[in-house]
Design a protein around this motif. Sequence first.
Motif, PDB file in Angstrom:
ATOM      1  N   SER A 101     -51.066 -28.736 -39.740  1.00 52.76           N
ATOM      2  CA  SER A 101     -51.439 -27.329 -39.708  1.00 52.76           C
ATOM      3  C   SER A 101     -50.645 -26.576 -40.764  1.00 52.76           C
ATOM      4  O   SER A 101     -49.443 -26.762 -40.900  1.00 52.76           O
ATOM      5  CB  SER A 101     -51.121 -26.746 -38.329  1.00 52.76           C
ATOM      6  OG  SER A 101     -51.268 -25.345 -38.355  1.00 52.76           O
ATOM      7  N   CYS A 102     -51.329 -25.738 -41.523  1.00 52.19           N
ATOM      8  CA  CYS A 102     -50.664 -24.869 -42.504  1.00 52.19           C
ATOM      9  C   CYS A 102     -50.869 -23.431 -42.089  1.00 52.19           C
ATOM     10  O   CYS A 102     -51.497 -22.646 -42.787  1.00 52.19           O
ATOM     11  CB  CYS A 102     -51.208 -25.123 -43.916  1.00 52.19           C
ATOM     12  SG  CYS A 102     -50.760 -26.713 -44.571  1.00 52.19           S
ATOM     13  N   GLY A 103     -50.364 -23.090 -40.912  1.00 50.00           N
ATOM     14  CA  GLY A 103     -50.488 -21.745 -40.382  1.00 50.00           C
ATOM     15  C   GLY A 103     -49.540 -20.786 -41.081  1.00 50.00           C
ATOM     16  O   GLY A 103     -48.830 -21.157 -42.025  1.00 50.00           O
ATOM     17  N   PRO A 104     -49.490 -19.534 -40.649  1.00 48.93           N
ATOM     18  CA  PRO A 104     -48.654 -18.521 -41.302  1.00 48.93           C
ATOM     19  C   PRO A 104     -47.185 -18.936 -41.436  1.00 48.93           C
ATOM     20  O   PRO A 104     -46.566 -18.705 -42.468  1.00 48.93           O
ATOM     21  CB  PRO A 104     -48.801 -17.300 -40.399  1.00 48.93           C
ATOM     22  CG  PRO A 104     -50.144 -17.469 -39.788  1.00 48.93           C
ATOM     23  CD  PRO A 104     -50.298 -18.960 -39.575  1.00 48.93           C
ATOM     24  N   TYR A 105     -46.617 -19.597 -40.436  1.00 50.20           N
ATOM     25  CA  TYR A 105     -45.223 -20.044 -40.512  1.00 50.20           C
ATOM     26  C   TYR A 105     -45.055 -21.047 -41.654  1.00 50.20           C
ATOM     27  O   TYR A 105     -44.134 -20.945 -42.462  1.00 50.20           O
ATOM     28  CB  TYR A 105     -44.801 -20.668 -39.182  1.00 50.20           C
ATOM     29  CG  TYR A 105     -43.505 -21.436 -39.266  1.00 50.20           C
ATOM     30  CD1 TYR A 105     -42.282 -20.762 -39.251  1.00 50.20           C
ATOM     31  CD2 TYR A 105     -43.495 -22.819 -39.372  1.00 50.20           C
ATOM     32  CE1 TYR A 105     -41.089 -21.463 -39.336  1.00 50.20           C
ATOM     33  CE2 TYR A 105     -42.312 -23.522 -39.455  1.00 50.20           C
ATOM     34  CZ  TYR A 105     -41.112 -22.837 -39.432  1.00 50.20           C
ATOM     35  OH  TYR A 105     -39.942 -23.528 -39.521  1.00 50.20           O
ATOM     36  N   PHE A 122     -53.440 -18.545 -51.064  1.00 47.01           N
ATOM     37  CA  PHE A 122     -53.931 -19.626 -50.223  1.00 47.01           C
ATOM     38  C   PHE A 122     -53.553 -20.983 -50.825  1.00 47.01           C
ATOM     39  O   PHE A 122     -53.639 -21.170 -52.041  1.00 47.01           O
ATOM     40  CB  PHE A 122     -55.453 -19.548 -50.064  1.00 47.01           C
ATOM     41  CG  PHE A 122     -55.899 -18.411 -49.201  1.00 47.01           C
ATOM     42  CD1 PHE A 122     -55.766 -18.481 -47.823  1.00 47.01           C
ATOM     43  CD2 PHE A 122     -56.436 -17.272 -49.766  1.00 47.01           C
ATOM     44  CE1 PHE A 122     -56.163 -17.426 -47.022  1.00 47.01           C
ATOM     45  CE2 PHE A 122     -56.840 -16.205 -48.974  1.00 47.01           C
ATOM     46  CZ  PHE A 122     -56.701 -16.286 -47.594  1.00 47.01           C
ATOM     47  N   PRO A 123     -53.141 -21.951 -49.980  1.00 45.62           N
ATOM     48  CA  PRO A 123     -52.830 -23.286 -50.498  1.00 45.62           C
ATOM     49  C   PRO A 123     -54.077 -23.970 -51.052  1.00 45.62           C
ATOM     50  O   PRO A 123     -55.178 -23.779 -50.539  1.00 45.62           O
ATOM     51  CB  PRO A 123     -52.319 -24.045 -49.268  1.00 45.62           C
ATOM     52  CG  PRO A 123     -52.091 -23.025 -48.217  1.00 45.62           C
ATOM     53  CD  PRO A 123     -52.902 -21.834 -48.556  1.00 45.62           C
ATOM     54  N   ASN A 124     -53.906 -24.748 -52.110  1.00 51.36           N
ATOM     55  CA  ASN A 124     -54.974 -25.550 -52.688  1.00 51.36           C
ATOM     56  C   ASN A 124     -54.603 -27.024 -52.561  1.00 51.36           C
ATOM     57  O   ASN A 124     -53.426 -27.358 -52.405  1.00 51.36           O
ATOM     58  CB  ASN A 124     -55.147 -25.223 -54.189  1.00 51.36           C
ATOM     59  CG  ASN A 124     -55.581 -23.805 -54.415  1.00 51.36           C
ATOM     60  OD1 ASN A 124     -56.558 -23.353 -53.828  1.00 51.36           O
ATOM     61  ND2 ASN A 124     -54.857 -23.095 -55.255  1.00 51.36           N
ATOM     62  N   GLU A 125     -55.600 -27.896 -52.666  1.00 46.92           N
ATOM     63  CA  GLU A 125     -55.317 -29.332 -52.620  1.00 46.92           C
ATOM     64  C   GLU A 125     -54.327 -29.728 -53.707  1.00 46.92           C
ATOM     65  O   GLU A 125     -53.500 -30.613 -53.508  1.00 46.92           O
ATOM     66  CB  GLU A 125     -56.603 -30.136 -52.777  1.00 46.92           C
ATOM     67  CG  GLU A 125     -57.430 -30.185 -51.509  1.00 46.92           C
ATOM     68  CD  GLU A 125     -58.610 -31.130 -51.649  1.00 46.92           C
ATOM     69  OE1 GLU A 125     -58.414 -32.273 -52.102  1.00 46.92           O
ATOM     70  OE2 GLU A 125     -59.717 -30.704 -51.288  1.00 46.92           O
ATOM     71  N   SER A 126     -54.392 -29.073 -54.865  1.00 40.26           N
ATOM     72  CA  SER A 126     -53.497 -29.413 -55.973  1.00 40.26           C
ATOM     73  C   SER A 126     -52.032 -29.058 -55.677  1.00 40.26           C
ATOM     74  O   SER A 126     -51.136 -29.517 -56.383  1.00 40.26           O
ATOM     75  CB  SER A 126     -53.953 -28.728 -57.254  1.00 40.26           C
ATOM     76  OG  SER A 126     -53.924 -27.317 -57.092  1.00 40.26           O
ATOM     77  N   ASP A 127     -51.778 -28.253 -54.650  1.00 41.26           N
ATOM     78  CA  ASP A 127     -50.415 -27.893 -54.270  1.00 41.26           C
ATOM     79  C   ASP A 127     -49.742 -28.985 -53.446  1.00 41.26           C
ATOM     80  O   ASP A 127     -48.548 -28.909 -53.179  1.00 41.26           O
ATOM     81  CB  ASP A 127     -50.396 -26.586 -53.464  1.00 41.26           C
ATOM     82  CG  ASP A 127     -50.834 -25.393 -54.287  1.00 41.26           C
ATOM     83  OD1 ASP A 127     -50.493 -25.354 -55.485  1.00 41.26           O
ATOM     84  OD2 ASP A 127     -51.514 -24.506 -53.735  1.00 41.26           O
ATOM     85  N   MET A 128     -50.510 -29.988 -53.023  1.00 40.34           N
ATOM     86  CA  MET A 128     -49.986 -31.049 -52.172  1.00 40.34           C
ATOM     87  C   MET A 128     -50.499 -32.394 -52.655  1.00 40.34           C
ATOM     88  O   MET A 128     -51.509 -32.478 -53.327  1.00 40.34           O
ATOM     89  CB  MET A 128     -50.446 -30.843 -50.734  1.00 40.34           C
ATOM     90  CG  MET A 128     -49.955 -29.576 -50.114  1.00 40.34           C
ATOM     91  SD  MET A 128     -50.789 -29.252 -48.581  1.00 40.34           S
ATOM     92  CE  MET A 128     -51.229 -27.557 -48.806  1.00 40.34           C
TER      93      MET A 128
END
Length: 88
Positions: free
Chosen positions: A55-59, A22-28
């Motif tokens: 949006s950070c959907g599956p794609y 799962f993306p985290n705030e620290s990744d962006m």
Amino acid sequence: MAAEQEAVSNKRVILSNYVTGFPNESDMKITSGSIKLKVADGSKDTVLLKNLYLSCGPYMRERMSKLDRPSFVDSFHPGGVSSSRPIS
């Protein structure tokens, strides 16, 4: 509509690290700046849009990962700016 060459504030979400799970705030990171609103000369029936949500959907999640297999679309590069390209 804004006048040609009007400068407006602009926020960008930049990928800092490839995402695993799962993306985290620290990744962006979010950067602020300004851009000039300009439509290319000779453009006809052009529309300028303002994006309200990200949006950070599956794609998007697959593009935010470092892929070690062929894919129809390239991964984003951390710290870089990505542009669309046609699917060949």
